[in-house]
Design a protein around this motif. Sequence first.
Motif, mmCIF file in Angstrom:
data_model
loop_
_atom_site.group_PDB
_atom_site.id
_atom_site.type_symbol
_atom_site.label_atom_id
_atom_site.label_comp_id
_atom_site.label_asym_id
_atom_site.label_seq_id
_atom_site.Cartn_x
_atom_site.Cartn_y
_atom_site.Cartn_z
ATOM 1 N N UNK A 1 -58.322 14.086 31.211
ATOM 2 C CA UNK A 1 -57.700 14.649 32.409
ATOM 3 C C UNK A 1 -57.505 14.315 32.927
ATOM 4 N N UNK A 2 -58.609 12.992 33.781
ATOM 5 C CA UNK A 2 -58.868 12.849 35.146
ATOM 6 C C UNK A 2 -57.337 11.332 34.882
ATOM 7 N N UNK A 3 -57.309 11.043 33.835
ATOM 8 C CA UNK A 3 -55.607 10.170 33.247
ATOM 9 C C UNK A 3 -56.032 9.179 32.767
ATOM 10 N N UNK A 4 -55.533 7.843 32.352
ATOM 11 C CA UNK A 4 -56.305 7.263 31.290
ATOM 12 C C UNK A 4 -57.711 6.474 31.565
ATOM 13 N N UNK A 5 -58.040 6.210 30.741
ATOM 14 C CA UNK A 5 -59.877 5.479 30.765
ATOM 15 C C UNK A 5 -59.268 4.166 30.133
ATOM 16 N N UNK A 6 -59.073 3.596 31.677
ATOM 17 C CA UNK A 6 -59.409 2.048 32.087
ATOM 18 C C UNK A 6 -60.023 1.156 31.248
ATOM 19 N N UNK A 7 -61.339 1.255 30.887
ATOM 20 C CA UNK A 7 -62.673 0.769 31.413
ATOM 21 C C UNK A 7 -63.701 0.957 30.119
ATOM 22 N N UNK A 8 -64.165 0.979 28.844
ATOM 23 C CA UNK A 8 -64.529 1.827 28.221
ATOM 24 C C UNK A 8 -66.474 0.099 28.176
ATOM 25 N N UNK A 9 -66.682 0.243 28.853
ATOM 26 C CA UNK A 9 -67.678 -1.002 29.305
ATOM 27 C C UNK A 9 -68.954 -1.428 27.966
ATOM 28 N N UNK A 10 -68.837 -0.087 26.892
ATOM 29 C CA UNK A 10 -69.982 0.354 26.318
ATOM 30 C C UNK A 10 -69.542 0.610 24.758
ATOM 31 N N UNK A 11 -68.179 -0.123 24.278
ATOM 32 C CA UNK A 11 -67.408 0.048 22.860
ATOM 33 C C UNK A 11 -68.139 -0.408 21.599
ATOM 34 N N UNK A 12 -67.531 0.194 21.140
ATOM 35 C CA UNK A 12 -68.353 -0.348 19.376
ATOM 36 C C UNK A 12 -66.484 -0.006 18.764
ATOM 37 N N UNK A 13 -67.137 -0.426 17.468
ATOM 38 C CA UNK A 13 -66.050 -1.389 16.627
ATOM 39 C C UNK A 13 -65.364 0.189 15.717
ATOM 40 N N UNK A 14 -65.911 1.152 15.731
ATOM 41 C CA UNK A 14 -65.565 2.556 15.695
ATOM 42 C C UNK A 14 -64.892 3.753 16.128
ATOM 43 N N UNK B 1 -62.352 16.533 28.165
ATOM 44 C CA UNK B 1 -62.032 16.440 29.669
ATOM 45 C C UNK B 1 -61.889 15.208 30.804
ATOM 46 N N UNK B 2 -62.925 14.435 29.748
ATOM 47 C CA UNK B 2 -62.953 12.691 30.969
ATOM 48 C C UNK B 2 -61.249 12.602 30.808
ATOM 49 N N UNK C 1 -64.746 18.037 38.962
ATOM 50 C CA UNK C 1 -65.490 19.324 38.678
ATOM 51 C C UNK C 1 -63.970 20.786 37.802
ATOM 52 N N UNK C 2 -63.271 20.320 37.775
ATOM 53 C CA UNK C 2 -61.960 21.381 37.720
ATOM 54 C C UNK C 2 -62.067 20.760 36.321
ATOM 55 N N UNK C 3 -62.484 19.411 35.260
ATOM 56 C CA UNK C 3 -61.545 19.495 34.264
ATOM 57 C C UNK C 3 -62.862 19.309 33.528
ATOM 58 N N UNK C 4 -64.260 19.557 34.036
ATOM 59 C CA UNK C 4 -65.806 19.242 33.400
ATOM 60 C C UNK C 4 -66.395 20.140 33.668
#
Length: 168
Positions: free
Chosen positions: A22-35, A19-20, A156-159
Amino acid sequence: MTKLVASDHLRTPEYILDRVRALGQIALDPCGNDDDTVGAWVQLRGADRDSCGLATPWERHLAPEYGRTLVFVNCPYGRGHLDPWTLKIVEEASKGCEVVSLLPLDPTTKWWKRMASTAQARVMIDHRVQFIGGSHKSGSIKSALFYHGTRPHLFLHHCGDLGEGVRL
């Protein structure tokens, strides 16, 4: 900052990420982990992702000219993490970052009130999110998605089908 424990390294389920995305390419995940499975263009991760994700200006990792402006945040829910992360979300959103954040549903807290007063939309998820990995896998309380940005109608449309959605 509170030290991360194994239960803080949880991954977001695909049905939320879809759903996220659907808004477009996620450019940044500031809370990533190795997997991590977010699939962001840039992931800030490491043994202490708080020091990286909280200390780094997020806009330097965005590429508006390529349509990469979306930040997805699923920060640690553990004690001591939510206040600094929500401060960071609000700060970066005020600089023009479009941010979707997955947080515990806890309207009695200072950080929740901060998010509710600055976000443009919110969806209170109507079930407990089954996170992937970590030591307990399931949230102990319900969760919510907050949206900071210029497209609350699209968020709101997507989520919105995940629960009660409102423009703020």
